[in-house]
Write a protein that holds these residues in place. Structure first.
Motif, PDB file in Angstrom:
ATOM      1  N   PRO A 126      67.451  56.879  36.736  1.00  0.00           N
ATOM      2  CA  PRO A 126      68.717  57.002  37.481  1.00  0.00           C
ATOM      3  C   PRO A 126      69.109  55.747  38.250  1.00  0.00           C
ATOM      4  O   PRO A 126      70.307  55.504  38.468  1.00  0.00           O
ATOM      5  N   VAL A 135      80.395  53.636  35.027  1.00  0.00           N
ATOM      6  CA  VAL A 135      79.744  54.854  35.530  1.00  0.00           C
ATOM      7  C   VAL A 135      80.669  56.057  35.351  1.00  0.00           C
ATOM      8  O   VAL A 135      80.252  57.117  34.856  1.00  0.00           O
ATOM      9  N   THR A 139      69.767  57.329  28.935  1.00  0.00           N
ATOM     10  CA  THR A 139      68.918  56.346  29.625  1.00  0.00           C
ATOM     11  C   THR A 139      68.933  56.577  31.126  1.00  0.00           C
ATOM     12  O   THR A 139      67.882  56.534  31.785  1.00  0.00           O
ATOM     13  N   TRP A 140      70.110  56.827  31.674  1.00  0.00           N
ATOM     14  CA  TRP A 140      70.219  57.023  33.126  1.00  0.00           C
ATOM     15  C   TRP A 140      69.560  58.318  33.582  1.00  0.00           C
ATOM     16  O   TRP A 140      69.136  58.423  34.735  1.00  0.00           O
ATOM     17  N   LEU A 192      69.252  52.830  37.315  1.00  0.00           N
ATOM     18  CA  LEU A 192      69.987  51.864  36.507  1.00  0.00           C
ATOM     19  C   LEU A 192      71.503  52.013  36.675  1.00  0.00           C
ATOM     20  O   LEU A 192      72.235  51.029  36.608  1.00  0.00           O
ATOM     21  N   ARG A 193      71.974  53.230  36.891  1.00  0.00           N
ATOM     22  CA  ARG A 193      73.419  53.410  36.997  1.00  0.00           C
ATOM     23  C   ARG A 193      73.974  52.800  38.283  1.00  0.00           C
ATOM     24  O   ARG A 193      75.170  52.507  38.370  1.00  0.00           O
ATOM     25  N   TYR A 213      74.002  57.622  29.113  1.00  0.00           N
ATOM     26  CA  TYR A 213      73.736  58.825  29.892  1.00  0.00           C
ATOM     27  C   TYR A 213      72.274  59.255  29.721  1.00  0.00           C
ATOM     28  O   TYR A 213      71.601  59.598  30.702  1.00  0.00           O
TER      29      TYR A 213
END
Length: 452
Positions: free
Chosen positions: A372, A383, A367-368, A374-375, A365
């Motif tokens: 964003p 997800v 990192t995303w 990457l998710r 979370y």
């Protein structure tokens, strides 16, 4: 004795059935939807090929029956016996229409603006949750639709349709009131779990292990184990959702079973579902084994605060205590079980437990939040697990949850459409002596018959 009038009547009625059969058209010719909202190419091909096969067989039988009615051989049968043969063909025709209606309800919803692409995104989530590493089975196509009501349901692939034919796809019904939030994944993957557990024959295998536990020394406390065995099919589906979603699955379940206290503590011992209060406790026990973390104890206490069992009668309290006492052992039995279908692996091994641990979800979370994009490349079930964990941690608002998931459902639907490129070519029906018949009916306003 059959008269000429009897024969004329039956010929006309049979040809009338044949004419009405010709009006049933292919969904690919009639169902309006944007490409991103379409069901998967394998699902669409399977549905059309199945219905084409059933219709061709019925056309052949109708024409053969008309030919037989006009032959001298048929005159040996009475009008009553001939009518009985016709009625069987008519029932088969109605079976076909029932099958068309089941799929028309699903496909017709795909034309709703916005909803259609969201539901197509749910298809992708369902396929992700059913696909296991290890090649234990070939997953059938799955299609989803939204329906009024509180609960979800599935008509599993390879189960009987009206008329006895096997369904070529799994059809999953999801409550419309749960769109859109992380809890939708809990209901959806629970239903996927019914399909997966059946493909792996988990229920019968684990039930045999429970019977052995009772025989080996639990006879004096057999009732809790007997009840868990009776509820096993639903428990395993909850376990399937937990294995993919972590605590998101249990919070989703909490939403489903948040009912008046009378129903939460209504202990039925003859149905397939655990009563809601203990069902939550079973989910927590399985979750704590798969994803050790203090959050499970906190959720267990929260559940007891919402529905304190202390006001119950002595008999109910005693049964609840006995059930709670065996849950840790039961969770170990389920997750460590090695059915023949898993080729030596444990039930726990089929789920992506390592990447769904709370710490991993929380790190993803973070990192995303920084990256964003990457998710959008992560597995849909991952997800939902990350988003649900963030919401459980109080780090994600409901508005942001809806925004993120709405975007990603559309993205998954669009990506699948791009993968297929254009609407798939469908298998043509076999040759027929009459004008080609294809399949369509207007979608009904009520739900298709869905059952486990």
């Amino acid at each position: 004795m059959r008269t000429a009038a009897d024969t004329r009547f039956l010929v006309n009625e049979t040809l009338a059935l044949f004419s009405r059969l010709q009006t049933v058209r292919s969904f690919s010719l009639s169902t309006p939807m944007v490409l991103a909202a379409a069901v998967s190419a394998p699902a669409q091909a399977a549905i059309n090929a199945h219905l084409a096969h059933v219709a061709f067989d019925l056309r052949r039988k109708l024409l053969a029956f008309v030919g037989w009615l006009r032959s001298p051989e048929s005159q040996r049968l009475s009008a009553a016996k001939t009518q009985a043969r016709y009625v069987l063909l008519k029932l088969r025709f109605n079976n076909l229409l029932d099958q068309v209606d089941i799929f028309a309800d699903v496909l017709g919803q795909r034309s709703e603006h916005g909803t259609g692409t969201w539901v197509a995104g749910l298809d992708v989530l369902a396929e992700d949750a059913l696909t296991l590493p290890g090649g234990y089975y070939t997953p059938p196509p799955l299609i989803c639709f939204l329906e009024r009501g509180h609960g979800a349901a599935i008509r599993r692939a390879r189960t009987r349709l009206p008329g006895g034919d096997l369904s070529p796809v799994g059809v999953i019904q999801i409550p419309r009131e749960r769109m859109i939030g992380s809890g939708i994944a809990s209901s959806l993957i629970h239903e996927v779990g019914h399909q997966g557990s059946e493909l792996l024959d988990l229920t019968s295998s684990i039930r045999a292990a429970i019977e052995q536990v009772i025989a080996d020394g639990a006879k004096e406390n057999a009732l809790p184990w007997q009840l868990l065995s009776r509820w096993l099919n639903e428990i395993l589906s909850d376990c399937w959702a937990l294995g993919h979603l972590g605590i998101t699955a249990t919070y989703g379940l909490l939403s489903v079973v948040s009912l008046p206290s009378y129903f939460v503590f209504r202990i039925g011992t003859d149905g397939p579902h655990p009563f809601p209060w203990i069902r939550m406790k079973i989910s927590i026990a399985l979750g704590a084994k798969m994803f050790p973390h203090p959050q499970w104890a906190a959720l267990s206490q929260q559940w007891e605060d919402l529905y304190p069992p202390t006001d119950l009668g002595a008999d109910k309290q005693d049964l609840i205590h006995r059930l709670e006492a065996v849950l840790p052992v039961f969770a170990d039995l389920v997750l460590s079980h090695r059915p023949a279908s898993l080729k030596g692996q444990r039930v726990a091994d089929i789920f992506p437990l390592a990447e769904r641990q709370p710490a991993q979800l929380q790190a993803l979370y973070d990192t995303w939040q920084q990256h964003p994009y990457l998710r959008e490349h992560a597995a849909p079930s991952l997800v939902f697990a990350v988003v649900g964990q963030a919401k459980a941690d109080g780090r994600l608002s409901t508005n942001d949850e809806v925004r993120v998931l709405s975007h990603l459902l559309e993205r998954w639907a669009l990506n699948r459409a791009r993968t297929y490129g254009t609407a798939p070519a469908l298998a043509a029906p076999p040759p027929t002596p009459a004008p080609t018949s294809t399949f369509t009916l207007k979608p009904r306003t009520h739900a298709p018959r869905i059952k486990h």
